[in-house]
Motif scaffolding. Structure first.
Motif, PDB file in Angstrom:
ATOM      1  N   LYS A   7       0.874  -1.216   0.145  1.00 37.81           N
ATOM      2  CA  LYS A   7       0.051   0.078   0.039  1.00 37.81           C
ATOM      3  C   LYS A   7       1.026   1.322  -0.013  1.00 37.81           C
ATOM      4  N   PHE A   8       1.815   1.232   0.948  1.00 37.70           N
ATOM      5  CA  PHE A   8       2.879   2.364   0.900  1.00 37.70           C
ATOM      6  C   PHE A   8       3.518   2.728  -0.481  1.00 37.70           C
ATOM      7  N   LEU A   9       3.976   1.601  -1.106  1.00 36.66           N
ATOM      8  CA  LEU A   9       4.646   1.544  -2.111  1.00 36.66           C
ATOM      9  C   LEU A   9       3.743   1.978  -3.471  1.00 36.66           C
ATOM     10  N   LYS A  10       2.669   1.617  -3.413  1.00 31.27           N
ATOM     11  CA  LYS A  10       1.761   2.010  -4.570  1.00 31.27           C
ATOM     12  C   LYS A  10       1.246   3.335  -4.487  1.00 31.27           C
ATOM     13  N   GLY A  11       1.006   3.863  -3.085  1.00 30.54           N
ATOM     14  CA  GLY A  11       0.822   5.363  -2.872  1.00 30.54           C
ATOM     15  C   GLY A  11       1.989   6.415  -3.146  1.00 30.54           C
ATOM     16  N   LEU A  12       3.081   5.866  -2.907  1.00 32.89           N
ATOM     17  CA  LEU A  12       4.486   6.634  -3.463  1.00 32.89           C
ATOM     18  C   LEU A  12       4.539   6.710  -4.779  1.00 32.89           C
ATOM     19  N   CYS A  13       4.181   5.524  -5.491  1.00 33.82           N
ATOM     20  CA  CYS A  13       4.520   5.726  -6.986  1.00 33.82           C
ATOM     21  C   CYS A  13       3.276   6.515  -7.415  1.00 33.82           C
TER      22      CYS A  13
END
Length: 157
Positions: A7-13
């Protein structure tokens, strides 16, 4: 990959795709992702490699910089190839976060060490880390060259 990390990595991307120019900025976006993740105690190295895309019964190759995390691909700048290749733009997703997309393959050549990356100020990285969570449910719209050019350029931050 743990769900909270994904979730964090998707939000960051999604944040990178939405706020910053992606055309010709893959190394800078990858460095940003790597350095933000380092603050969050995630090892997400920036790597150099080849992106293979199957389109119209051909396999196209692009030199590309992206990130990896536990064998998963993290790529916030893949859509630059859709912008530059309008006739095959439907082949490219907006971002890639561990999702296996048929017709797209990655090959890693080498890691780009921190010493060789563009460096961001800690305050900026902390700000991005906080904002990334707000982009978790954000829907991405496909963009064109003009819309991308209106976004902020990471080189000037």
């Amino acid at each position: 990959m743990i769900e909270a990390e994904k979730k964090f990595l998707k939000g960051l991307c999604k944040l990178c795709f939405t706020k910053y120019q992606i055309v010709n900025n893959a190394p800078m976006i990858g460095a940003l992702i790597s350095q933000v993740c380092k603050l969050k105690d995630l090892d997400v190295p920036l790597v150099e490699g080849i992106l293979y895309v199957e389109a119209r019964k051909r396999k196209l190759q692009y030199a590309h910089c992206f990130n990896t995390y536990h064998g998963n691909i993290i790529d916030a700048s893949i859509y630059q190839y859709a912008i530059m290749n309008k006739n095959i733009k439907d082949v490219f997703p907006e971002i890639v976060v561990g999702d296996n997309d048929e017709g797209i393959e990655y090959s890693v050549f080498r890691e780009i060490k921190y010493e060789n990356q563009f460096k961001y100020k800690r305050e900026f990285l902390e700000e991005i880390m906080i904002k990334a969570d707000k982009y978790e449910d954000f829907q991405l719209d496909k963009i064109d060259e003009y819309e991308d050019s209106k976004k902020q350029n990471l080189f000037y931050i």
